[in-house]
Design an enzyme around this catalytic site. Structure first.
Site, short mmCIF file in Angstrom:
data_model
loop_
_atom_site.label_atom_id
_atom_site.label_comp_id
_atom_site.label_asym_id
_atom_site.label_seq_id
_atom_site.Cartn_x
_atom_site.Cartn_y
_atom_site.Cartn_z
NE ARG A 100 -0.38 8.86 4.95
CZ ARG A 100 -0.04 8.25 6.07
NH1 ARG A 100 0.75 8.84 6.92
NH2 ARG A 100 -0.50 7.06 6.33
CD GLU A 105 -2.50 1.38 2.68
OE1 GLU A 105 -2.74 0.34 3.34
OE2 GLU A 105 -2.84 2.51 3.06
CE LYS A 157 -6.57 2.15 7.10
NZ LYS A 157 -5.61 2.85 6.24
CB THR A 168 -3.67 8.49 2.09
OG1 THR A 168 -2.57 7.74 2.61
CG2 THR A 168 -3.99 9.59 3.08
#
Ligand SMILES: O=C(O)C(=O)C[C@H](O)[C@H](O)COP(=O)(O)O
Length: 213
Positions: free
Chosen positions: A51, A47, A134, A74
């Site tokens: 960011r 993943e 999640k 994100t």
């Protein structure tokens, strides 16, 4: 892509290994060797959080590494979803969920792991068809005891706890009936990525891949 189909795809990705590395990668040069080390250590699902400025290029570069399954983390907006898909992401992860984000993933055909941190959030996602979610922020939201409490009333949801998961507490989560895998950044520490210590990262990945579940 229907939410249930997205969750089926997310399920197969989550089944690849006990841990999904959560990666914060500053430069595209780090992408390929980092992905190689993690895949070699036994963690194929990666993943890449959106960011850093380099994140989309990192996703594209990592996608060329054999054996890797690269996703974008994100995800907050429909634009994030589109950019992640264009970069080659095979799945998406979000700290939470919003109607716009869910619609964008359905439109773009991106398998999403949406975030939930309460029974109500988990139920809303389940109602929409998402049975793989999640659990974020795992430790701060109540940790393994919280997640265990959700397994009785909501056994049809499997979670990927992320946020504060470490080698010390990973087994507490992975031993729960409603945990499919966990996410964590510890397998790619900032200093080791910066110094290019790929052997050390491969060793961390190897230990994480051995965690029982
Ligand atoms: O940005 C996202 O979408 C995320 O996935 C957030 C991550 O879950 C955490 O940053 C990982 O947390 P740690 O393993 O505690 O470092």
């Amino acid at each position: 892509m229907e939410p249930a189909t997205q969750s089926q795809k997310a399920q197969s990705i989550c089944e690849l290994a006990p841990i999904i590395p959560v990666l914060i990668v500053e430069t595209v040069e780090q992408a390929e060797p980092l992905a190689r080390a993690l895949v070699a250590g036994g963690l194929p699902a990666l993943e890449v959080t959106l960011r850093t400025e380099a994140a989309l290029d990192v996703i594209a570069a990592m996608s060329r590494v054999e054996g890797g399954v690269v996703g974008a983390g994100t995800l907050l907006t429909p634009d994030d979803v589109k950019r992640a898909v264009d970069a080659g992401a095979q799945f998406g992860v979000s700290p939470g969920s919003s109607d716009k984000l869910l619609a964008a993933c359905e439109d773009e055909g991106l398998a999403l792991l949406p975030g939930a941190a309460s029974a109500t959030e988990a139920m809303r996602l389940l109602e929409a068809g998402y049975f793989i979610q999640k659990f974020f922020p795992a430790e701060a939201a109540g940790g393994a005891p919280f997640l265990k409490s959700l397994s009785s009333p909501l056994p049809q949801i499997s979670f990927c706890p992320t946020g504060g998961v470490s080698p010390e507490n990973a087994t507490d989560y992975l031993s729960l009936p409603n945990v499919i895998c966990a996410g964590g950044s510890w397998v790619a520490p900032k200093d080791k990525v910066k110094s290019g210590d790929w052997d050390a990262i491969e060793a961390l990945a190897r230990n994480a891949a051995k965690l029982p579940r």
